[in-house]
Design an enzyme around this catalytic site. Structure first.
Site, PDB file in Angstrom:
ATOM      1  N   ASP A   1      40.538  48.241  39.822  1.00  6.22           N
ATOM      2  CA  ASP A   1      40.762  46.918  40.410  1.00  6.22           C
ATOM      3  C   ASP A   1      39.567  46.019  40.155  1.00  6.22           C
ATOM      4  OD1 ASP A   1      41.780  44.816  41.849  1.00  6.22           O
ATOM      5  OD2 ASP A   1      41.226  45.630  43.794  1.00  6.22           O
TER       6      ASP A   1
ATOM      7  N   ASP B   1      39.491  45.043  36.204  1.00  5.38           N
ATOM      8  CA  ASP B   1      40.347  43.954  35.718  1.00  5.38           C
ATOM      9  C   ASP B   1      39.818  42.600  36.174  1.00  5.38           C
ATOM     10  OD1 ASP B   1      41.223  43.647  38.357  1.00  5.38           O
ATOM     11  OD2 ASP B   1      43.090  44.703  38.028  1.00  5.38           O
ATOM     12  N   GLY B   2      39.189  42.554  37.359  1.00 10.06           N
ATOM     13  CA  GLY B   2      38.573  41.303  37.805  1.00 10.06           C
ATOM     14  C   GLY B   2      37.410  40.910  36.921  1.00 10.06           C
TER      15      GLY B   2
ATOM     16  N   ARG C   1      37.095  37.491  34.302  1.00 12.26           N
ATOM     17  CA  ARG C   1      35.992  36.521  34.263  1.00 12.26           C
ATOM     18  C   ARG C   1      35.258  36.573  32.932  1.00 12.26           C
ATOM     19  NH1 ARG C   1      35.745  38.842  39.379  1.00 12.26           N
ATOM     20  NH2 ARG C   1      34.142  40.312  38.688  1.00 12.26           N
TER      21      ARG C   1
ATOM     22  N   SER D   1      44.646  34.580  35.373  1.00 15.45           N
ATOM     23  CA  SER D   1      46.036  34.117  35.389  1.00 15.45           C
ATOM     24  C   SER D   1      46.660  34.370  36.753  1.00 15.45           C
ATOM     25  CB  SER D   1      46.858  34.832  34.307  1.00 15.45           C
ATOM     26  OG  SER D   1      46.951  36.219  34.564  1.00 15.45           O
TER      27      SER D   1
ATOM     28  N   ASP E   1      47.806  42.265  40.482  1.00 16.17           N
ATOM     29  CA  ASP E   1      46.706  42.965  41.133  1.00 16.17           C
ATOM     30  C   ASP E   1      47.017  43.206  42.609  1.00 16.17           C
ATOM     31  OD1 ASP E   1      43.996  44.007  41.154  1.00 16.17           O
ATOM     32  OD2 ASP E   1      43.480  42.244  42.341  1.00 16.17           O
TER      33      ASP E   1
ATOM     34  N   ASP F   1      47.868  46.861  44.464  1.00 10.57           N
ATOM     35  CA  ASP F   1      47.065  47.313  45.600  1.00 10.57           C
ATOM     36  C   ASP F   1      47.929  47.630  46.811  1.00 10.57           C
ATOM     37  OD1 ASP F   1      44.710  47.076  44.208  1.00 10.57           O
ATOM     38  OD2 ASP F   1      44.250  45.076  44.959  1.00 10.57           O
TER      39      ASP F   1
END
Length: 228
Positions: free
Chosen positions: A56, A59-60, A64, A70, A77, A81
């Site tokens: 998690d 991917d963040g 960035r 998007s 995401d 979760d």
């Protein structure tokens, strides 16, 4: 002019193939494999589930780093979760008594995050983490400090994983198991205590989030009626 804008606009497929979204698909696959073996191999389940959870943050970072943020990715995401945590809570509800504890946590988790996401769109914000206008200092701290938010989220998942790993049968009394482990002096009991503290903060934040988001929806209705 219109043709040039059309050429500059990213194709639909390209958004689906954003690097952070591909990481999101991998998280879904890891969770599917994890839950397929959750009863036959709890250790493998825990490793796959926790690795998916850690992705998690990956991917963040990719979003960035590669400027590939998007709305689809944010929703993917959040859904990943919520669904993964919900499935784990359902499993725990079948192992421990009273099962209503875990089902209530599931309902609170989904309701608070769904309302937060929906209120974000109503208020015209680009991210559900934009809570700078909140009157709750704890809510602002949670979404404003990545380390604090990370501790709370990790605590929840680690607590649930520990509870799954230490369960011996499907009729465990939750309080008996937790108290027995906490009274033992061991690395696992310390980890459990730290996880419970972070978990408790996260549940308080979920309640604040649900109330704050509900207020946004109500104010939106009031403003719409006033304009009419």
């Amino acid at each position: 002019m219109a043709a040039n804008k059309a050429k500059q606009r990213p194709a639909k497929l390209s958004v689906y193939l954003y690097i952070p979204n591909i990481v999101g698909y991998m998280r879904v696959l890891l969770n599917c494999i994890a839950f397929a073996v959750c009863f036959s191999n709890k250790t493998l389940f825990s490793l796959l589930y926790f690795f998916s959870f850690c992705c998690d943050a990956v991917d963040g970072w990719c979003a960035r780093k590669f400027n590939q943020v998007s709305t689809f990715g944010a929703v993917l995401d959040m859904v990943t979760d919520r669904v993964s945590t919900a499935c784990l809570l359902v499993i725990l509800s079948q192992i421990y008594r009273p099962s209503l504890v875990f089902l209530s946590l599931l309902a609170l988790d989904i309701a608070s995050h769904w309302l937060q996401m929906y209120s974000t769109f109503l208020s015209g914000k680009t991210s559900h983490k934009d809570v700078k206008d909140s009157t709750s200092w704890l809510f602002r701290l949670y979404y404003g400090n990545r380390m604090f938010m990370g501790y709370c989220c990790v605590s929840c998942e680690v607590l649930y994983i520990i509870l799954l790993l230490i369960a011996k049968n499907q009729t465990e009394n939750l309080m008996d198991v937790v108290v027995e482990l906490l009274t033992q002096i061991s690395p696992l009991s310390i980890l459990l205590a730290l996880s419970i503290f972070g978990w408790l903060i996260k549940q308080i934040i979920n309640v604040i989030q649900m109330k704050t988001a509900a207020d946004v929806c109500v104010l939106y209705d009031i403003e719409k009626q006033h304009k009419a």
